[in-house]
Design a protein around this motif. Structure first.
Motif, PDB file in Angstrom:
ATOM      1  N   UNK A 158       0.827  -1.195   0.000  1.00 54.61           N
ATOM      2  CA  UNK A 158       0.000   0.000   0.000  1.00 54.61           C
ATOM      3  C   UNK A 158       0.863   1.246   0.000  1.00 54.61           C
ATOM      4  N   UNK A 159       1.811   1.330   0.911  1.00 58.70           N
ATOM      5  CA  UNK A 159       2.781   2.425   0.900  1.00 58.70           C
ATOM      6  C   UNK A 159       4.058   1.915   1.547  1.00 58.70           C
ATOM      7  N   UNK A 160       5.023   2.785   1.620  1.00 56.20           N
ATOM      8  CA  UNK A 160       6.293   2.388   2.225  1.00 56.20           C
ATOM      9  C   UNK A 160       6.587   3.274   3.424  1.00 56.20           C
ATOM     10  N   UNK A 161       7.466   2.791   4.287  1.00 54.21           N
ATOM     11  CA  UNK A 161       7.876   3.594   5.439  1.00 54.21           C
ATOM     12  C   UNK A 161       8.517   4.893   4.972  1.00 54.21           C
ATOM     13  N   UNK A 162       9.289   4.830   3.904  1.00 51.38           N
ATOM     14  CA  UNK A 162       9.984   6.019   3.410  1.00 51.38           C
ATOM     15  C   UNK A 162       8.998   7.090   2.958  1.00 51.38           C
ATOM     16  N   UNK A 163       7.868   6.694   2.393  1.00 55.23           N
ATOM     17  CA  UNK A 163       6.880   7.659   1.898  1.00 55.23           C
ATOM     18  C   UNK A 163       5.926   8.135   2.980  1.00 55.23           C
ATOM     19  N   UNK A 164       5.828   7.415   4.076  1.00 49.98           N
ATOM     20  CA  UNK A 164       4.808   7.728   5.080  1.00 49.98           C
ATOM     21  C   UNK A 164       5.053   9.060   5.770  1.00 49.98           C
ATOM     22  N   UNK A 165       6.276   9.373   6.143  1.00 45.31           N
ATOM     23  CA  UNK A 165       6.538  10.645   6.820  1.00 45.31           C
ATOM     24  C   UNK A 165       5.896  10.694   8.188  1.00 45.31           C
ATOM     25  N   UNK A 166       5.584  11.905   8.661  1.00 42.91           N
ATOM     26  CA  UNK A 166       5.039  12.078  10.001  1.00 42.91           C
ATOM     27  C   UNK A 166       3.551  12.382  10.030  1.00 42.91           C
TER      28      UNK A 166
END
Ligand code: FES
Length: 114
Positions: free
Chosen positions: A1-9
């Motif tokens: 679904x998404x990645x940790x790198x794209x998630x941000x804060x």
């Protein structure tokens, strides 16, 4: 679904055929090796309106009757509807090789998440 790198804060909203929800980092108890992820249903527990993330105060606001939830989905004590609200349902997550997966219901009537 998404990645940790794209998630941000910030909380990231997602939509599937059966649910609208949010994923966000949970920095409480996190270590450099382990990032905790929270996934929540966006359906307000009062009457089902979709809550909206407000980054300014890091809470979820319900646009219908001023329901208010903390970033981990608990009912915010400032909410005037506090006695009538339950926490936002949490969804199971899994992180594999930096990718975030959220378990969602297979159908709208399915109360067990698969
Ligand atoms: S539906 Fe969210 S507060 Fe009423």
């Amino acid at each position: 679904m998404t990645t940790l790198a794209l998630l941000g804060n910030e909380a990231l909203r997602f939509t599937t055929d059966t649910i609208v929800g949010y994923v966000l980092r949970d920095d409480s108890g996190a270590t450099p090796e382990k990032v905790n992820i929270i996934a929540l249903s966006a359906a307000c527990t009062h009457m089902g309106c979709l809550v909206q993330w407000h980054s300014a105060d890091r809470t979820f606001h319900c646009p219908c009757h001023d329901g208010l939830f903390t970033e981990d989905g608990e009912v915010d004590k400032r909410s005037s509807l506090q006695p009538h609200l339950s926490p936002l349902p949490q969804l199971q997550t899994n992180v594999e090789e930096g990718r975030i997966y959220v378990r969602v219901p297979l159908s709208k009537d399915d109360s067990s998440f698969c």
